[in-house]
Write a protein that holds these residues in place. Sequence first.
Motif, PDB file in Angstrom:
ATOM      1  N   VAL A 121      11.689   2.443   0.592  1.00  0.00           N
ATOM      2  CA  VAL A 121      11.093   2.845   1.303  1.00  0.00           C
ATOM      3  C   VAL A 121       9.967   3.357   2.216  1.00  0.00           C
ATOM      4  O   VAL A 121       9.741   2.404   3.783  1.00  0.00           O
ATOM      5  N   ALA A 122       8.859   3.544   1.809  1.00  0.00           N
ATOM      6  CA  ALA A 122       7.312   3.747   2.323  1.00  0.00           C
ATOM      7  C   ALA A 122       7.160   2.650   2.036  1.00  0.00           C
ATOM      8  O   ALA A 122       6.447   2.663   3.529  1.00  0.00           O
ATOM      9  N   LYS A 123       6.970   1.748   1.576  1.00  0.00           N
ATOM     10  CA  LYS A 123       7.399   0.144   1.972  1.00  0.00           C
ATOM     11  C   LYS A 123       6.949  -0.622   3.317  1.00  0.00           C
ATOM     12  O   LYS A 123       6.328  -1.109   4.116  1.00  0.00           O
ATOM     13  N   LYS A 124       8.523   0.122   3.451  1.00  0.00           N
ATOM     14  CA  LYS A 124       9.501  -0.663   3.913  1.00  0.00           C
ATOM     15  C   LYS A 124       8.805   0.325   5.760  1.00  0.00           C
ATOM     16  O   LYS A 124       8.599  -0.917   7.018  1.00  0.00           O
ATOM     17  N   ILE A 125       8.479   1.062   5.635  1.00  0.00           N
ATOM     18  CA  ILE A 125       8.304   1.656   7.052  1.00  0.00           C
ATOM     19  C   ILE A 125       6.716   1.791   7.063  1.00  0.00           C
ATOM     20  O   ILE A 125       6.212   1.610   8.039  1.00  0.00           O
ATOM     21  N   ILE A 126       5.011   1.692   6.036  1.00  0.00           N
ATOM     22  CA  ILE A 126       4.395   0.875   6.488  1.00  0.00           C
ATOM     23  C   ILE A 126       4.204  -0.009   6.790  1.00  0.00           C
ATOM     24  O   ILE A 126       3.329  -0.628   7.876  1.00  0.00           O
ATOM     25  N   ILE A 127       5.297  -0.716   6.839  1.00  0.00           N
ATOM     26  CA  ILE A 127       5.078  -2.927   7.034  1.00  0.00           C
ATOM     27  C   ILE A 127       5.573  -2.742   8.576  1.00  0.00           C
ATOM     28  O   ILE A 127       4.185  -2.961   9.440  1.00  0.00           O
ATOM     29  N   LEU A 128       6.891  -1.967   8.532  1.00  0.00           N
ATOM     30  CA  LEU A 128       7.180  -1.414  10.017  1.00  0.00           C
ATOM     31  C   LEU A 128       5.881  -0.694  10.598  1.00  0.00           C
ATOM     32  O   LEU A 128       5.561  -1.481  12.599  1.00  0.00           O
ATOM     33  N   VAL A 129       5.595   0.268  10.387  1.00  0.00           N
ATOM     34  CA  VAL A 129       4.299   1.510  11.040  1.00  0.00           C
ATOM     35  C   VAL A 129       2.619   0.436  11.673  1.00  0.00           C
ATOM     36  O   VAL A 129       2.304   0.144  13.216  1.00  0.00           O
TER      37      VAL A 129
END
Length: 265
Positions: A121-129
């Motif tokens: 989840v963290a990877k997905k959010i960091i890429i989006l952010v």
Amino acid sequence: MIIERKQMLSIFILVCLLFPQFPFFFGRSEIHINLVAIFFSIISLYFFKLQLNTNSKIFIFGYFCFLQFFLLLSYWLGTEPFIGFSDLPSYHRPLMLLFFTVGFLCLIDNLDEAYTTLLSVAKKIIILVFFYSILEVFFFDIFSYFMFIFYRLEDKSNIDGIAVSFFTLPYYSAYILSVFLPLLLSNYNLERNFNSFVLVLMCILSIMLTQSKMGVFLGLGIVFFYCFLSVNYRMKIIVLAFFACFLFVLFLFLVDFVSYLNSEF
């Protein structure tokens, strides 16, 4: 079971963190996000059992009830009057946090599996952010209309061109990203590959793009702490020496530093 814990955990975090603020319609109110988080907490409690022993349950419930008691006591002894319905979430914030916490813990059964899920989840959010922050800082004039609809406060013109990503204000964004940073650093420590390094770099750059002073210092502190823990004894001395020099320079310019923190943004 119609859905697995790890799937529900991913959905829980992604929806609660990325659900639009809709400031154009709700202003600075976050009541709709609270309702969404409560809804997912109810779903979690309905489908999954809390995997904690009795002492842990007593500690968690006692902790939040203790905070709730003192919050109500502070309102009762304070000077600010009760305004109306909009004050209710603030009066019962610890109970809401208890609800969210228990709902979140219901989704954790195996720590290794939970770590893998949180990291994904963290990877997905960091890429989006990161990519959303690039648009905010460098292409704000082009996309500002859509940003104001979903996440940005239009009356905060002093943060135009500053990244808030999906979290309304710069310091909200910086602090949330700082929560993910240790997780990404631990992943880098385990994998030691290019992809894990890029994710850490994207997180740090995203924090810097918020231009939140305390958020940036918090991020740098996390990186320093990681460097200290991950190196051998001799390198620890070098890291400490570097940190001591940083503190010394900070002390020399303490007045300017405090003035900088008290400045706008």
